[in-house]
Design a protein around this motif. Structure first.
Motif: not given
Ligand code: ASP
Length: 325
Positions: A37, A41-43, A93, A157, A161-163, A185-186, A204
């Motif tokens: 991503f 961002g979070p990752t 993730h 994302a 994606a996790a989001s 990506g977020t 996240q």
């Molecule tokens: N983790 C992702 C990021 O780093 C975003 C996602 O998975 O939603 O942007």
């Protein structure tokens, strides 16, 4: 003829020896950690903290390289196809376990294309909205979403994606679908949320804590079943009435399949040092994340986790009927 054969045999032995000697000496140069991503961002945040801490025991720099794509599906493919020598690794993730159900045409298999290094951390998510979103609490937020579902926008994302996963589960829990806006990506999604061009997202705590504490976004709830110690005033979605709502994000580290064991062992040992590192633990907990204990920063623990998460999310995603392709 005989001499020629002997020379060939000697060359083969030398090549084999050189291969195993270089694996023993691993690492003799920088290692690259691919992030699926966008930077910032979070990752990416988890990657940078982990990479820096692993660099110490490895005696080399672990360089973080972003390969952003919607849903994060390109970086795993790149690592699958990279030379299996330990110098290219992947952080990813929960997407590693959800994309197989979401993409019918996925060009990597999380169960067979990688050597596992270990689990890194667990991270809860938060439901946040632009600062001037017209709702002062969760009840008003829900009422607004239901009344304006044709114009409200949800940033994520991309599928996988996790989001995306969190948003999909949230919309199904509140029985209201809104328009989704995919990013790579977020980090870029957060920029637009801060700018007010999208309305809300689920992201996240590693990406949202600073914005929440700085009052730059409105927060409505966390996705863990227990409150997050670094955000003690934020209720859980379960407390808010979405009984049992839980989305937990985890990160793991992978190498291409066929990475020599001596190199893999050193990467595992370095990850174990990283998750024990007090600086890493402090940084993670400031951001609402929890590092795994060293006995989970292992190939066996990550292998079991990926498998369990695929088994858990596959049926949920299939039932929801969401596909990316
Ligand atoms: N983790 C992702 C990021 O780093 C975003 C996602 O998975 O939603 O942007």
């Amino acid at each position: 003829m005989m001499k020629h054969r002997l020379l060939q045999f000697a060359a083969l032995l030398a090549a084999l020896f050189a291969g195993s000697a270089s694996a023993q000496q691993f690492p003799t140069r920088n290692i690259t950690m691919l992030v699926p991503f966008a930077a910032g961002g979070p990752t990416d945040t988890v990657a940078r903290v982990t990479a820096q801490a692993m660099g110490k025991p490895l005696g080399q720099t672990v360089i973080v390289e972003n390969r952003p794509s919607a849903g994060g599906i390109l970086a795993p493919e790149a690592v699958k196809n990279a030379k299996p020598d330990g110098y290219t690794i992947l952080i990813h993730h929960i997407g590693m376990a959800t994309t197989p159900a979401l993409y019918r045409q996925l060009r990597f298999n999380p169960l067979t294309d990688f050597d596992y290094i270990g689990l890194i951390n667990d991270v809860p998510m938060t439901i946040i909205a632009r600062q001037n979103f017209p709702a002062k609490d969760f009840k008003e937020f829900l009422a607004y979403l239901k009344a304006n579902k044709d114009k409200v926008t949800y940033a994520n994302a991309g599928i996988g994606a996790a989001s995306h996963l969190c948003g999909m589960l949230f919309m199904s829990a509140i029985q209201t679908d809104v328009l989704t806006v995919p990013y790579k990506g977020t980090a870029p999604a957060m920029n637009d949320l801060l700018g007010g061009t999208v309305d809300f997202m689920c992201d996240q705590t590693t990406n949202t804590t600073a914005q929440i504490k700085g009052g730059k976004v409105k927060v409505f709830g966390v996705t863990s079943l227990k409150r997050v110690p670094s955000l003690p005033d934020v209720p859980t979605l379960d407390e808010l009435g979405l009984k049992g709502f839980e989305v937990g994000i985890w990160h793991g580290l992978y190498a291409p399949k066929g990475t020599p064991k001596p190199a893999l062992d050193k990467l595992v040992a370095a990850l174990q040092e990283a998750v024990k590192d007090p600086v890493v633990n402090q940084r993670f907990s400031d951001l609402g994340a929890t590092a795994y204990p060293a006995d989970k920063a292992t190939p066996a623990a990550l292998a079991a986790h990926v498998k369990a998460e695929i088994d858990k999310w596959g049926p949920i995603i299939k039932k929801a009927g969401v596909y990316a392709d």
